[in-house]
Design a protein around this motif. Structure first.
Motif, mmCIF file in Angstrom:
data_model
loop_
_atom_site.group_PDB
_atom_site.id
_atom_site.type_symbol
_atom_site.label_atom_id
_atom_site.label_comp_id
_atom_site.label_asym_id
_atom_site.label_seq_id
_atom_site.Cartn_x
_atom_site.Cartn_y
_atom_site.Cartn_z
ATOM 1 N N ARG A 122 0.826 -1.202 0.000
ATOM 2 C CA ARG A 122 0.000 0.000 0.000
ATOM 3 C C ARG A 122 0.866 1.260 0.000
ATOM 4 O O ARG A 122 2.079 1.207 0.229
ATOM 5 C CB ARG A 122 -0.916 0.011 1.240
ATOM 6 C CG ARG A 122 -1.723 -1.252 1.416
ATOM 7 C CD ARG A 122 -2.628 -1.208 2.621
ATOM 8 N NE ARG A 122 -3.786 -0.358 2.405
ATOM 9 C CZ ARG A 122 -4.812 -0.283 3.249
ATOM 10 N NH1 ARG A 122 -4.808 -1.003 4.363
ATOM 11 N NH2 ARG A 122 -5.838 0.488 2.993
ATOM 12 N N THR A 123 0.201 2.381 -0.247
ATOM 13 C CA THR A 123 0.822 3.687 -0.070
ATOM 14 C C THR A 123 0.441 4.208 1.306
ATOM 15 O O THR A 123 -0.515 3.730 1.924
ATOM 16 C CB THR A 123 0.338 4.685 -1.136
ATOM 17 O OG1 THR A 123 -1.061 4.928 -0.923
ATOM 18 C CG2 THR A 123 0.560 4.140 -2.535
ATOM 19 N N GLY A 125 -1.223 6.654 2.168
ATOM 20 C CA GLY A 125 -2.609 7.089 2.199
ATOM 21 C C GLY A 125 -3.603 5.945 2.183
ATOM 22 O O GLY A 125 -4.810 6.175 2.345
ATOM 23 N N GLY A 126 -3.137 4.718 1.965
ATOM 24 C CA GLY A 126 -4.011 3.553 2.016
ATOM 25 C C GLY A 126 -4.305 2.920 0.674
ATOM 26 O O GLY A 126 -4.923 1.848 0.623
ATOM 27 N N ARG A 127 -3.892 3.551 -0.432
ATOM 28 C CA ARG A 127 -4.172 2.963 -1.739
ATOM 29 C C ARG A 127 -3.386 1.673 -1.918
ATOM 30 O O ARG A 127 -2.204 1.604 -1.611
ATOM 31 C CB ARG A 127 -3.793 3.962 -2.840
ATOM 32 C CG ARG A 127 -4.013 3.443 -4.267
ATOM 33 C CD ARG A 127 -3.877 4.571 -5.283
ATOM 34 N NE ARG A 127 -2.529 5.081 -5.352
ATOM 35 C CZ ARG A 127 -1.610 4.684 -6.241
ATOM 36 N NH1 ARG A 127 -1.918 3.744 -7.134
ATOM 37 N NH2 ARG A 127 -0.410 5.228 -6.250
ATOM 38 N N THR A 247 3.654 -1.223 3.672
ATOM 39 C CA THR A 247 3.398 0.086 3.085
ATOM 40 C C THR A 247 4.718 0.809 2.860
ATOM 41 O O THR A 247 5.520 0.939 3.792
ATOM 42 C CB THR A 247 2.489 0.912 4.014
ATOM 43 O OG1 THR A 247 1.254 0.211 4.196
ATOM 44 C CG2 THR A 247 2.211 2.274 3.420
ATOM 45 N N GLY A 249 6.609 4.233 1.851
ATOM 46 C CA GLY A 249 6.541 5.675 1.694
ATOM 47 C C GLY A 249 7.856 6.207 1.163
ATOM 48 O O GLY A 249 8.644 5.473 0.561
ATOM 49 N N TRP A 293 -0.424 7.784 8.757
ATOM 50 C CA TRP A 293 -0.603 6.758 7.725
ATOM 51 C C TRP A 293 -1.945 6.053 7.906
ATOM 52 O O TRP A 293 -2.663 6.264 8.875
ATOM 53 C CB TRP A 293 0.567 5.775 7.768
ATOM 54 C CG TRP A 293 1.848 6.356 7.204
ATOM 55 C CD1 TRP A 293 2.225 7.671 7.205
ATOM 56 C CD2 TRP A 293 2.910 5.638 6.571
ATOM 57 N NE1 TRP A 293 3.457 7.817 6.603
ATOM 58 C CE2 TRP A 293 3.901 6.593 6.209
ATOM 59 C CE3 TRP A 293 3.140 4.308 6.278
ATOM 60 C CZ2 TRP A 293 5.089 6.246 5.567
ATOM 61 C CZ3 TRP A 293 4.329 3.942 5.637
ATOM 62 C CH2 TRP A 293 5.286 4.913 5.285
ATOM 63 N N HIS A 294 -2.250 5.177 6.971
ATOM 64 C CA HIS A 294 -3.570 4.547 6.915
ATOM 65 C C HIS A 294 -3.815 3.590 8.091
ATOM 66 O O HIS A 294 -2.887 3.189 8.815
ATOM 67 C CB HIS A 294 -3.710 3.784 5.590
ATOM 68 C CG HIS A 294 -2.719 2.651 5.451
ATOM 69 N ND1 HIS A 294 -2.860 1.443 6.085
ATOM 70 C CD2 HIS A 294 -1.558 2.567 4.748
ATOM 71 C CE1 HIS A 294 -1.848 0.642 5.781
ATOM 72 N NE2 HIS A 294 -1.040 1.318 4.970
#
Length: 444
Positions: A122-123, A125-127, A247, A249, A293-294
């Motif tokens: 994931r990213t 942001g949660g994508r 995730t 980043g 973060w998400h």
């Protein structure tokens, strides 16, 4: 994140309650007061067949089990006062599980598998960049990834050893590596004094800052700081469900994985100067880096106490050793090939080392050091060197920090995932599909 005790030199030890020689001048291990066998100094008596393991980490304990099953008398010497692991979770991939099959423990490990269904990358942001399927990975590599607490794995390994095999509370030093004509010697220092051990085989499993490696390979440059620091923690599961994920980043990484007991293993990595520490506490540092973060990252950070967050700088042995043995001493795990945790293979490769070493050592009465340990080096040095270098390349990719590079990385991951899950899984071909020499044993 699997760099075992990343900044602790695990020199072995013997139990604090080992009081030394008995009334006959022999200790409980058949050694006289200066550590020589009763048959005479500098000799290994008939039927002795002793292996001394310096360090009771995952690799050292697995090797002890493997050698014990082949008829060796094994003693594990550990510097720490007890075997409470410094660490949190460890992921055992199918390659390590097959190695544990050789010592009859693979099924016990697979029974602890908690990851079912989908996960992915994931990213912040949660994508979702890519979704992964546990069944597809298991089908490709012959089994699931099993994530468990290190304490659980240590318990499983020690339960397969005779009582008294593991001795804690002593610093052990290899004073003579030995050769085909003379035994190796190990000096063990406890609060009660000093004892010299001799053995047909010594296993240096004393960690990334191995004193044994420094002594036997003094010209080697040793571990290098990777430019990254890591955090690990085990926390209660959040109220809202989540899918396992990693995730990526900009210069930062976070992973959240479930454990069988309902808790969650979380890990993080970031670019940082060597030796840097938070001005307040490490949970506060994680909140600054990852608090936005998400889900479930903020919930997990809210649930962990500052004293439950472990931080270690990540070092790796990017320059390989010239050999994984010297005399009668074999190196394994982080002492031989410390690597970045980006492939999750540090502990897995240590388990591989252990069963390959036992395979080449064979039964104790047929052991020839020069032949057996040269074969061990020939098997392990090329493979672990390749994994160390691949982990370094993957780690560099995960830690990209420039915005254009991060955007390009995300686009490439998405494009690769659209070509099918097999393309991403292919990165573990030759690693997770490894098979050990010999046939799997029946459960112990």
């Amino acid at each position: 994140m699997e760099q075992d005790r990343a900044d602790v030199n695990r020199a072995g030890g013997s139990r604090a309650d080992a009081k030394g020689p008995d009334a006959d001048g022999l200790d409980a291990n058949g050694l006289d007061a200066v550590g020589s066998h009763a048959n005479g100094p500098g000799s290994i008596g008939p039927g002795a067949h002793r292996a001394v393991v310096v360090g009771a980490g995952i690799g050292g304990l697995t090797a002890a089990v493997a050698l014990h099953r082949r008829g060796w008398r094994v003693t594990v010497l550990e510097r720490a006062a007890d075997l409470t692991p410094v660490g949190a979770g460890i992921g055992l991939a199918p390659n390590a599980q097959r190695a544990l099959d050789v010592v009859g423990l693979g099924d016990r490990i697979r029974a602890l598998s908690a990851w079912q269904g989908d996960g992915g990358m994931r990213t912040p942001g949660g994508r979702w960049l890519v979704r992964t399927d546990a069944e597809a990975a298991a089908a490709r590599f012959g089994g699931p990834l099993v994530l468990l607490h290190r304490a659980t794995l240590v318990e499983i390994l020690t339960s397969a050893l005779p009582d008294g095999t593991v001795r804690t509370g002593t610093t052990a030093t290899v004073t003579d590596p030995g050769d085909d004509r003379r035994p190796a010697r190990v000096t063990a220092v406890t609060g009660g004094g000093e004892t010299e051990w001799e053995a047909e085989l010594v296993l240096a499993a004393d960690g990334i800052h191995s004193a044994t490696r420094r002594a036997l390979f003094p010209a080697h440059p040793g571990p290098r700081y990777s430019g990254r620091t890591s955090w690990r923690m085990v926390v209660p599961a959040p109220g809202r469900p989540f899918a396992p994920h990693e995730t990526w980043g900009a210069g930062r990484l976070w992973g959240t994985q479930p454990l069988k007991d309902g808790r969650v293993y979380a890990y993080a990595m970031a670019t940082a100067p060597e030796g840097a520490r938070a001005p307040d506490d490490e949970r506060a540092e994680l909140l600054r880096l990852f608090g936005g973060w998400h889900h479930p990252v903020p919930e997990l950070l809210a649930a962990v106490g500052p004293d439950r967050v472990l931080r270690h700088d990540v070092h790796h042995l990017i320059t390989p050793l010239p050999a994984h043995h010297r005399g009668r001493v074999a190196f394994l795990g982080d002492a031989a090939h410390a690597m970045m945790p980006s492939l999750g293979q540090g502990g897995n490769q240590a388990v591989e080392d252990a069963v390959v070493l036992a395979h080449h050592a064979g039964s104790a009465d047929a052991f020839t050091p020069s032949r057996a340990l040269a074969a061990y080096t020939a098997d392990r040095l090329p493979r672990t060197t390749a994994v160390v270098r691949k982990a370094a390349r993957t780690g560099a990719l995960t830690m990209l920090s420039a915005r254009p590079a991060v955007a390009l990385r995300s686009a490439l991951v998405v494009a690769a995932s659209r070509l099918g899950p097999g393309l991403l899984l292919r990165g573990f071909d030759g690693i997770a599909d490894w098979r050990p020499p010999g046939e799997p044993a029946r459960p112990a």
